[in-house]
Design a protein around this motif. Structure first.
Motif, PDB file in Angstrom:
ATOM      1  N   SER A  38       0.833  -1.210   0.000  1.00 31.33           N
ATOM      2  CA  SER A  38       0.000   0.000   0.000  1.00 31.33           C
ATOM      3  C   SER A  38       0.859   1.249   0.000  1.00 31.33           C
ATOM      4  O   SER A  38       0.618   2.189  -0.767  1.00 31.33           O
ATOM      5  N   ALA A  69      -7.265   5.960  -3.768  1.00 31.24           N
ATOM      6  CA  ALA A  69      -8.315   5.501  -2.854  1.00 31.24           C
ATOM      7  C   ALA A  69      -8.989   4.240  -3.398  1.00 31.24           C
ATOM      8  O   ALA A  69      -9.276   3.308  -2.631  1.00 31.24           O
ATOM      9  N   LEU A  84      -6.376   1.371  -3.023  1.00 30.88           N
ATOM     10  CA  LEU A  84      -6.193   0.969  -1.628  1.00 30.88           C
ATOM     11  C   LEU A  84      -7.491   0.449  -1.011  1.00 30.88           C
ATOM     12  O   LEU A  84      -7.443  -0.296  -0.039  1.00 30.88           O
ATOM     13  N   GLY A  85      -8.616   0.810  -1.583  1.00 35.84           N
ATOM     14  CA  GLY A  85      -9.880   0.212  -1.140  1.00 35.84           C
ATOM     15  C   GLY A  85      -9.874  -1.289  -1.386  1.00 35.84           C
ATOM     16  O   GLY A  85     -10.254  -2.074  -0.513  1.00 35.84           O
ATOM     17  N   SER A 145      -7.354  -2.895   0.938  1.00 38.78           N
ATOM     18  CA  SER A 145      -7.909  -2.961   2.295  1.00 38.78           C
ATOM     19  C   SER A 145      -8.828  -4.165   2.461  1.00 38.78           C
ATOM     20  O   SER A 145      -8.803  -4.830   3.500  1.00 38.78           O
ATOM     21  N   GLU A 200      -6.321   2.407   5.427  1.00 44.88           N
ATOM     22  CA  GLU A 200      -5.412   2.437   4.278  1.00 44.88           C
ATOM     23  C   GLU A 200      -5.785   3.529   3.285  1.00 44.88           C
ATOM     24  O   GLU A 200      -4.907   4.151   2.684  1.00 44.88           O
ATOM     25  N   LEU A 201      -7.058   3.762   3.113  1.00 46.58           N
ATOM     26  CA  LEU A 201      -7.500   4.828   2.225  1.00 46.58           C
ATOM     27  C   LEU A 201      -6.879   6.158   2.651  1.00 46.58           C
ATOM     28  O   LEU A 201      -6.424   6.936   1.811  1.00 46.58           O
TER      29      LEU A 201
END
Length: 172
Positions: free
Chosen positions: A11, A50, A53-54, A57, A92-93
């Motif tokens: 990430s 985002a 990383l979504g 996640s 993480e976002l």
């Protein structure tokens, strides 16, 4: 939990790559006098990271144990690592937002906002981790929450500061 940090590196280094893109796009557009395009670039790059990383996640949250089992077979390490990945997965976002907007501000020639937000919130991790881990008795989970909460705050605050638009007045 070195293995957990290495896994999270996926990430982090993805966000760093997008940060470089954000810095470049913002700087080039500001230099060309295209302020609205520079602003749009910062937001678009943040949306792209985002989205990525979504997905990451979701993998961390639902498959963290399997990821750890791939590298190690110690049940205690797998359990700790699984909890770690579940906690950081929630934030993480915001890691992506933090790093991408640091790059965007850099491209705008305005390094004050990232410094003003990141330095105190990174330092705040220590007393927050002590509070959560020791005082409230959360153990190592308290440390993971302290790191994650500060990351969340940094991402939100940098996005908010970017939205204020004062960086547009910087000379590049």
């Amino acid at each position: 939990i070195g293995l957990g940090h290495r896994i999270e590196g996926l990430s982090y280094f993805s966000a760093v790559g997008f940060s470089v893109a954000s810095s470049t796009l913002v700087g080039q557009n500001l230099g060309a006098g295209k302020i609205n395009r520079a602003e749009k670039a910062g937001w678009l790059v943040s949306i792209y990271i985002a989205i990525i990383l979504g997905f990451v996640s979701l993998i961390y949250y639902f498959f963290g144990g399997q990821i750890f089992k791939f590298f190690i077979n110690d049940p205690a390490v797998i359990a700790e690592g699984t909890r770690y990945l579940k906690i950081i997965a929630i934030f993480e976002l915001f890691l992506g937002l933090e790093i991408v907007f640091e790059g965007a501000f850099s491209g705008a020639g305005n390094s004050i906002p990232p410094m003003a937000i990141s330095v105190p919130l990174t330092w705040a991790r220590i007393p927050l981790a002590l509070l959560l881990a020791e005082t409230l008795g959360w153990g190592s989970d308290g440390v993971w929450w302290a790191i994650s909460i500060s990351t969340g705050l940094k991402g939100m605050l940098l996005a908010f500061w970017w939205s204020r638009g004062r960086w547009k007045n910087q000379q590049v």
